[in-house]
Write a protein that holds these residues in place. Structure first.
Motif, PDB file in Angstrom:
ATOM      1  N   GLY A 266       0.849  -1.187   0.000  1.00  0.00           N
ATOM      2  CA  GLY A 266       0.000   0.000   0.000  1.00  0.00           C
ATOM      3  C   GLY A 266       0.879   1.229   0.000  1.00  0.00           C
ATOM      4  O   GLY A 266       1.794   1.360  -0.818  1.00  0.00           O
ATOM      5  N   THR A 267       0.638   2.143   0.919  1.00  0.00           N
ATOM      6  CA  THR A 267       1.507   3.307   1.034  1.00  0.00           C
ATOM      7  C   THR A 267       2.898   2.859   1.451  1.00  0.00           C
ATOM      8  O   THR A 267       3.068   2.080   2.385  1.00  0.00           O
ATOM      9  N   GLY A 268       3.894   3.350   0.741  1.00  0.00           N
ATOM     10  CA  GLY A 268       5.267   2.977   1.047  1.00  0.00           C
ATOM     11  C   GLY A 268       6.248   3.952   0.451  1.00  0.00           C
ATOM     12  O   GLY A 268       5.922   4.698  -0.472  1.00  0.00           O
ATOM     13  N   THR A 269       7.445   3.953   0.979  1.00  0.00           N
ATOM     14  CA  THR A 269       8.496   4.804   0.445  1.00  0.00           C
ATOM     15  C   THR A 269       9.194   4.099  -0.710  1.00  0.00           C
ATOM     16  O   THR A 269       9.064   2.887  -0.901  1.00  0.00           O
ATOM     17  N   SER A 270       9.963   4.868  -1.448  1.00  0.00           N
ATOM     18  CA  SER A 270      10.722   4.283  -2.555  1.00  0.00           C
ATOM     19  C   SER A 270      11.634   3.174  -2.044  1.00  0.00           C
ATOM     20  O   SER A 270      11.756   2.110  -2.670  1.00  0.00           O
TER      21      SER A 270
END
Length: 312
Positions: A266-270
Motif C-alpha cells: 500500500g503506502t510505502g516509500t521508494s
C-alpha cells in the motif's frame, strides 16, 4: 522526574549504531547474541521492542516490511512498547545539543540522510510531541480490542508522523486512525478511559526491562534453530539472513510483480518498494510512475500510494 526515570527524547539517536537508546545504557547494547532454542512451534517468534516515535525504528521499515511480507506465514510477531519519551520536563542532553523539542529535527534529518528512508521532521517545529506514551497506550488499546490490527495501526501512526509530520500524541488523531481501521470506537474509548490500555502499556514497560532491551529497535528472533538478538537499524539482507538462520526456512525470492508489491505494501516509500521487489530505488520509482501510483514529498524523499485497481 529523575534522569533515571526519564526516557530518552525521540530524536536523540546514534546515527552510527542506528539505535535510539534509553538513558545511560548505550554502552550496554551488544551487536548480536545467539544462544538458546526458539519457541518450538514451527514458527519463528519475533519480539520487536519499539516505540511509535522511534526514528531508528522508522528507518528499519524497508528491511522489516520486506521480511514480514515475504515470510508472513512463518513468523509470529509480538510488539513491546518501551516508552522512548515520557516527557520533556527536566530533560536535556548536552552531548547532542538537545534541550527543546525543535532540537530533535536535525537528528531525524541525519537518520534520513544516512539511510535513504525519508523523514519529515517538521513536527518538531510545527506541533512538537510532548510524549510517546499516548500513542503507545493507544496501541495497547488496539491490541486488547483487535490484536490482528495492532501492526497496521502502528504502521499508520508511523506514516502520519514520519511521512506527514503530524503529532501522533494528539487524541483526535489516535481516534481517527481507530475509525479508519473500522474498529469499535466506543470500546476503544472505554479501554482508554478505564485505564486498561495504560495498564497493558505498563506491562510492556516492565517487559522491556525483563528482556534487557535498552534501546530501540531491539529484535529478538526465536525459531526452531536458535535465538538471535539484533539491535538498531540493519540492512534487509542481514535481517533476512538472521531470520533464515534461526528459522531454518528456505530463502524466498523478492516480489517480482509490482501489482503484488502494491497489494502488500500500500503506502510505502521508494526504499520500501525497492527492498521488497529487489529493484533499485530509481528503477522502482519508474515502475510505480508508469503503473499510475501517486507520490507525495516526504522530507527529502517520496511516499507512494498505488492507484486503486478494479477487482472482479
Amino acid at each position: 522526574m529523575s534522569q533515571t526515570d526519564q526516557s530518552l527524547a525521540a530524536g536523540v539517536c546514534d546515527p552510527d549504531s542506528g539505535v535510539c537508546a534509553l538513558p545511560g545504557d548505550s554502552a550496554a547494547l551488544p551487536g548480536a547474541a545467539a544462544d538458546r532454542p526458539g519457541p518450538g512451534t514451527g514458527l519463528t517468534r519475533i519480539t520487536y521492542v519499539t516505540d511509535p516515535i522511534c526514528s531508528a525504528c522508522w528507518i528499519l521499515e524497508p528491511a522489516w516490511r520486506s521480511l514480514t511480507e515475504r515470510y508472513r506465514d512463518l513468523i509470529d510477531v509480538r510488539h513491546v512498547y518501551g516508552g522512548l519519551l515520557r516527557g520533556w520536563q527536566g530533560f536535556h542532553d548536552e552531548g547532542n545539543g538537545i534541550r527543546r523539542p525543535e532540537d530533535v529535527a536535525h537528528h531525524w534529518d541525519e537518520f534520513a540522510e544516512i539511510s535513504g528512508q525519508p523523514i519529515n521532521s517538521s513536527v518538531w517545529h510545527s506541533d512538537p510531541i510532548d510524549s510517546s506514551y499516548p500513542p503507545s497506550i493507544a496501541l495497547a488499546a488496539v491490541r486488547l480490542l483487535a490484536p490482528e490490527h495492532e501492526e497496521t495501526y502502528l504502521r499508520r501512526l508511523r506514516e502520519e508522523l514520519f511521512l506527514d509530520g503530524r503529532n501522533i500524541a494528539a487524541p483526535e488523531l489516535l481516534e481517527r486512525l481507530v475509525v479508519e481501521l473500522g474498529l469499535d470506537v466506543a470500546s476503544y474509548r472505554r479501554l482508554i478511559d478505564n485505564g486498561e490500555a495504560e495498564s497493558e502499556f505498563e506491562r510492556d514497560l516492565v517487559r522491556t526491562h525483563e528482556l534487557g532491551a535498552r534501546g530501540f529497535p531491539t529484535l529478538i528472533l526465536e525459531g526452531p534453530d536458535g535465538r538471535v538478538v539484533l539491535h538498531g537499524w540493519i540492512q534487509p539482507e542481514r535481517l533476512e539472513n538472521t531470520f533464515l538462520t534461526v528459522s531454518g526456512a528456505t530463502r524466498r525470492t523478492a516480489v517480482s510483480s509490482l501489482d503484488e508489491a502494491t497489494d502488500r505494501l500500500g503506502t510505502g516509500t521508494s526504499l520500501e518498494y525497492a527492498a521488497l521487489t529487489g529493484h533499485s530505488v530509481t528503477d522502482v520509482e519508474g515502475l510505480l510512475t508508469r503503473a499510475g501510483a501517486t507520490s507525495r514529498p516526504a522530507g527529502r524523499g517520496k511516499a507512494w500510494s498505488p492507484r486503486p485497481r478494479n477487482r472482479h
